[in-house]
Design a protein around this motif. Sequence first.
Motif, PDB file in Angstrom:
ATOM      1  N   ILE A 148      -9.102   2.486  -2.969  1.00  5.34           N
ATOM      2  CA  ILE A 148      -9.492   3.729  -2.292  1.00  5.34           C
ATOM      3  C   ILE A 148     -11.005   3.868  -2.352  1.00  5.34           C
ATOM      4  O   ILE A 148     -11.690   3.138  -3.067  1.00  5.34           O
ATOM      5  CB  ILE A 148      -8.840   4.972  -2.936  1.00  5.34           C
ATOM      6  CG1 ILE A 148      -9.247   5.093  -4.407  1.00  5.34           C
ATOM      7  CG2 ILE A 148      -7.335   4.930  -2.794  1.00  5.34           C
ATOM      8  CD1 ILE A 148      -8.793   6.372  -5.073  1.00  5.34           C
ATOM      9  N   HIS A 165      -4.647  10.633  -5.029  1.00 10.98           N
ATOM     10  CA  HIS A 165      -3.863   9.598  -5.721  1.00 10.98           C
ATOM     11  C   HIS A 165      -3.772   9.929  -7.217  1.00 10.98           C
ATOM     12  O   HIS A 165      -3.800   9.044  -8.068  1.00 10.98           O
ATOM     13  CB  HIS A 165      -4.503   8.222  -5.539  1.00 10.98           C
ATOM     14  CG  HIS A 165      -4.454   7.715  -4.134  1.00 10.98           C
ATOM     15  ND1 HIS A 165      -5.282   8.192  -3.141  1.00 10.98           N
ATOM     16  CD2 HIS A 165      -3.661   6.793  -3.534  1.00 10.98           C
ATOM     17  CE1 HIS A 165      -5.015   7.568  -2.013  1.00 10.98           C
ATOM     18  NE2 HIS A 165      -4.045   6.714  -2.216  1.00 10.98           N
ATOM     19  N   SER A 200     -10.465  11.449  -2.667  1.00 10.87           N
ATOM     20  CA  SER A 200      -9.558  10.293  -2.668  1.00 10.87           C
ATOM     21  C   SER A 200      -8.862  10.149  -4.020  1.00 10.87           C
ATOM     22  O   SER A 200      -7.670   9.838  -4.079  1.00 10.87           O
ATOM     23  CB  SER A 200     -10.333   9.019  -2.337  1.00 10.87           C
ATOM     24  OG  SER A 200     -10.909   9.087  -1.049  1.00 10.87           O
ATOM     25  N   THR A 204      -1.699   6.806   4.905  1.00  8.55           N
ATOM     26  CA  THR A 204      -2.606   6.332   5.945  1.00  8.55           C
ATOM     27  C   THR A 204      -1.903   6.145   7.281  1.00  8.55           C
ATOM     28  O   THR A 204      -2.553   5.892   8.279  1.00  8.55           O
ATOM     29  CB  THR A 204      -3.237   4.992   5.526  1.00  8.55           C
ATOM     30  OG1 THR A 204      -2.194   4.047   5.255  1.00  8.55           O
ATOM     31  CG2 THR A 204      -4.099   5.178   4.293  1.00  8.55           C
ATOM     32  N   LYS A 245       0.856  -1.173   0.000  1.00  3.35           N
ATOM     33  CA  LYS A 245       0.000   0.000   0.000  1.00  3.35           C
ATOM     34  C   LYS A 245       0.894   1.225   0.000  1.00  3.35           C
ATOM     35  O   LYS A 245       1.561   1.508   0.984  1.00  3.35           O
ATOM     36  CB  LYS A 245      -0.900   0.016   1.234  1.00  3.35           C
ATOM     37  CG  LYS A 245      -2.179  -0.764   1.087  1.00  3.35           C
ATOM     38  CD  LYS A 245      -3.063  -0.491   2.282  1.00  3.35           C
ATOM     39  CE  LYS A 245      -4.394  -1.202   2.141  1.00  3.35           C
ATOM     40  NZ  LYS A 245      -5.256  -0.924   3.295  1.00  3.35           N
TER      41      LYS A 245
END
Length: 633
Positions: free
Chosen positions: A279, A289, A285, A146, A124
């Motif tokens: 995601i 990314h 979100s 995260t 991740k």
Amino acid sequence: MDESFFFQQHGLINHALSLLVKRNFGDEAWDSIREKIGMSNSSYFIQRKVYADDVTFELVKTASEVLGIQVNDLLETFGRFFVSFCEELGYKRILEVMGSNLFEFINNLDSLHDHLATIYSGMKAPSFRCKYNSDNDTITLHYYSTRPNLEYIVVGIIKEVAEKIHLIDINMEVVKTRQNQLDDIQFLIYSKNPAKARIKCHDRLRRSIASSTRKQTKNSETCNFIAPTTFCRAFPFHVLFDRDLSIQQLGHVIERMIPGFYLGDLKMDKIFKIVRPVIQFDFHSILSHINTVFVLTMKPLCPSFLEQYLQWSDVRFKGQMIYLEENEMMLFHCSVSISSLEELRSHGLYLCDIPRYDASRNVILRSDHFRHDYQMMLQLETLNDRLADTYQQLQKEKDLTGELLYSVMPPSVAKQLRLGHKAVPSKHSMASVMFCKVSTFQDITTNIEPTKLIALLNDIYITFDQIIDRQGDEFYKVETLGDKYMVASGIPQYQSTHAKSIVKVAIEMMNTSQKRGNKKLSTMLSIGIHSGEIVAGVIGEKLPRFSIFGDTVNIASRTLTTGVPGVINITEDTFRCLDSPKYFENKYLLSCLGPVNMKGRSTPLTCYIVSHQAKSPASTANGQTNSCPSTIN
């Protein structure tokens, strides 16, 4: 190529950190760190194995303490070292071709992570989004992750890449901190010597950008834009949507696959599903990314008017998200993943639907030559997606297992098991064991419904658990068996005041039970305590359990069963541990029961009653009154 490895705790990051310590601080420093985290001399980190988060975080924390370096400084040093470590692994050429300048390098990190995810399954990665500030030649870096408190690894990596590859010395300042888990951290990157080295590009490229900007401004004044119809034909596989995920424009091929576009306001998350990255399907979100490769599929469960188009439900669209700042929309520019002419027709598509500039056109035409290899690649990509989903579920289960393990084991023992080590049995020369029992349990069971009885015991034991939890590592609840409650003090962390602490806990339990407001419950609690040598260890493999053994446990149990009901009974060994002012702060009256015969003991044991009141309890043993009262302070 940064702390994304760190997030999934691959052994590669732990191995690299161990190399950093060995090369920069020596083998002795690493041996000290390894000893503190509980690694044996023969243990080492397997580079492709995924370790628990706690392992790496504990490794960093311990290394900081042993080396006498602040955690942030250590992480930045590690970030710099990690670049050299990656070059040793053969990634130097990749680092050199990721961009002609630092801005392009950072913007391509997410694409590199997408490639590395096929090598390190379940990885991740964080995400990076850059904005070049042409007025002062700086870069604003938006960093999404995260996991907290790891941003200084990024600082070290970016600084090292800037110096080694792009030959520029930079500074990085945190201009915005994270407010929540989904928020970003913002860095301001600028050159230490802007007169000699620029952050983004040389003068010729800057003039080209400025010229392009002037042309764009001129065109905007004359409204000389490409027509939407022409754009949709030139780019047949694209979707334009706004912040509410409402679809505003479709490439003409996707429009044919989704004719319901004209029947109402369609939403992206109603038509498509994000396969990668993993995601939430929302604008924020996606924006966080923005530099990641996106893979989308059409949802099988479409609205009723789209049921006839389910033949496209398994088509994969792979491409990139492009943020359009001028109108705050997102453009998904993609291509369809199809490997053969048969597959093309099965999805209702034609060769003319594939743009001439799209490399997949040649792949389809030459499918007979390398269909097998290409199908294997697609299968591998699909398998990688499934592995990512499986890994995510596995992580959730692993977290739940970890929570359960810590709830049934002492923290130090649970930590060893999570690290993959065997919990070695430990011998404690002196500890105290307490058995607690609902002494009038048989009478209660005949006068109360079974469901109410269970609720009553559960309420009592939850209260006792809360009392034990407040005591810290020197206490451990061993087990609950029916109407008996077993606790040990002085394990797994030894405390010289184990007897004092366990008697205080016993008194608090007794007080709590008497304050329940029911007269029948005021004398229902009986307690027996004994101090001595015990052995503690984990028993079992499928359902491991931390237990204690030894004669001390047996005597504590006998002290309860042969003692006076409704009070705290202690043995002479526990009494000796208490017979000193430094071990008992408050006044309590101890009444001697005299010799007490116990099952399995050839000679009687002298026992005492601890009273938490200022007067002697009218307790008797074997029909005899107390004859040796003693007060301790």
